[in-house]
Enzyme design. Structure first.
Site, PDB file in Angstrom:
ATOM      1  CE  LYS A 168      -3.726  -2.477   2.321  1.00 29.12           C
ATOM      2  NZ  LYS A 168      -4.355  -2.800   3.613  1.00 29.12           N
TER       3      LYS A 168
ATOM      4  CD  GLN B  78      -3.318  -4.202   6.961  1.00 34.02           C
ATOM      5  OE1 GLN B  78      -3.242  -3.225   6.228  1.00 34.02           O
ATOM      6  NE2 GLN B  78      -3.894  -5.330   6.579  1.00 34.02           N
TER       7      GLN B  78
ATOM      8  CG  ASP C 220      -9.266   0.047   5.074  1.00 35.49           C
ATOM      9  OD1 ASP C 220      -8.955  -0.165   3.891  1.00 35.49           O
ATOM     10  OD2 ASP C 220      -8.528  -0.233   6.042  1.00 35.49           O
TER      11      ASP C 220
END
Ligand code: NDP
Length: 283
Positions: free
Chosen positions: A49, A93, A116
């Site tokens: 990422k 994460q 997200d």
């Protein structure tokens, strides 16, 4: 019959080039990723990422916290990032170490910085069919379907998997496009009866090769979201033999995977537009 392969890389590259243009036009986009602990798979994902974010000109900060970090410490860090005007987008994460309640941390994110799209506000807006931050993987799948002009209105779509990250948002995006959607999961009886009727089949399960060729509608579109590490390397949830039956199939690797990262970067651009007031965040 041999299916047309829908590869993710060329579409992802185009999206990433557009993101780079957007970043240049906006001037600065700040993304902070937070990784707690040293899970090797998470480390790989975060590195990928970051590489993509930096390549697009995004100012990406890779924040690492110790495995022993307490829930209170992580919540304090998230609140600090929420308040920081240099930070447009925050990614925590998952999975988090067992002492930390993931749902609590996700709820602590400022919804407009939730790159997200996991915050309940964003999940709720998606449920209502309103534009919002939507998880990157299902958005990537939609971009792949659109790239190949797959007719969704009135189509029978079957999603296997009901996670908050893939299955549920996937089903909602397909519903928004007027597909007739069935969601299957581990308690579904006679899975094949559903999958055989699917004009569009999305497998997001995490079981290698569980969708066998005899479960696929001839000529149907099959999207394989699964990423499973096996002795034979990375494999999907769909048996590659399905290519003999399906009309379209995404490969693993090289299918949905690259799309996820590209769409995550797109979400970072969206976050920055929310923060700058170019887009109104629905609150
Ligand atoms: P989860 O484990 O959270 O969800 C799996 C889903 O599959 C659950 O809803 C579960 O049902 C269902 N399921 C499990 N076994 C069966 C079965 N035998 N028959 C039918 N349904 C079943 O996984 P995720 O949604 O997070 O991920 C799914 C897959 O996608 C994984 O392989 C993951 O690695 C991959 N992935 C890939 C991404 C990419 O970028 N390409 C990004 C994210 C994930 P129940 O709810 O009843 O337990």
């Amino acid at each position: 019959m041999s299916a047309t392969l829908i590869t993710g890389k060329p579409i992802a590259e185009r999206i990433r080039a557009q993101v780079a243009e957007d970043v240049a036009a906006i001037g600065h986009i700040g993304l902070v990723t937070v990784l707690v602990g040293d899970d090797p798979a998470s480390d790989v994902y975060i590195r990928l990422k970051h590489k993509a974010a930096v390549a697009a000109g995004i100012d990406a900060t890779d924040l690492r916290l110790l495995e022993e970090t307490s829930e209170a410490e992580l919540l304090a860090k998230v609140e600090e990032l929420d308040a920081d005007p240099q930070v447009d987008a925050i990614l925590v994460q998952l999975p988090l170490p067992k002492q930390i309640d993931e749902a609590k941390v996700i709820r602590a994110l400022a919804p407009a910085k939730d790159v997200d799209g996991f915050h309940p506000i964003n999940a709720g807006q998606l449920y209502l069919g309103e534009p919002t931050l939507v998880p990157a993987t299902p958005r990537g799948v939609m971009a792949m379907l659109d790239e190949h002009d797959v007719e969704l209105s009135g189509a029978r779509a079957v999603v296997i998997g009901r996670s908050a990250i893939v299955g549920k948002p996937m089903a909602h995006l397909l519903l928004q496009r007027n597909a007739t959607v069935t969601i299957c999961h581990s308690r579904t009886r006679d899975l094949a009866q559903h999958t055989l009727a699917a004009d569009v089949l999305v497998a997001a399960v995490g079981v290698p090769g569980m969708v066998t060729p005899d479960m696929v509608k001839p000529g149907g579109v099959v999207i394989d979201v699964g990423i499973n590490r096996t002795e034979d390397g990375l494999v999907g949830d769909v048996d590659p033999g399905a290519a003999e039956v399906a009309g379209y199939l995404t490969p693993v690797p090289g299918g949905v995977g690259p799309m996820t990262i590209a769409c995550l970067l797109e979400n970072a651009v969206r976050c920055s537009r929310y923060r700058r007031g170019e887009l109104a965040f629905p609150l």
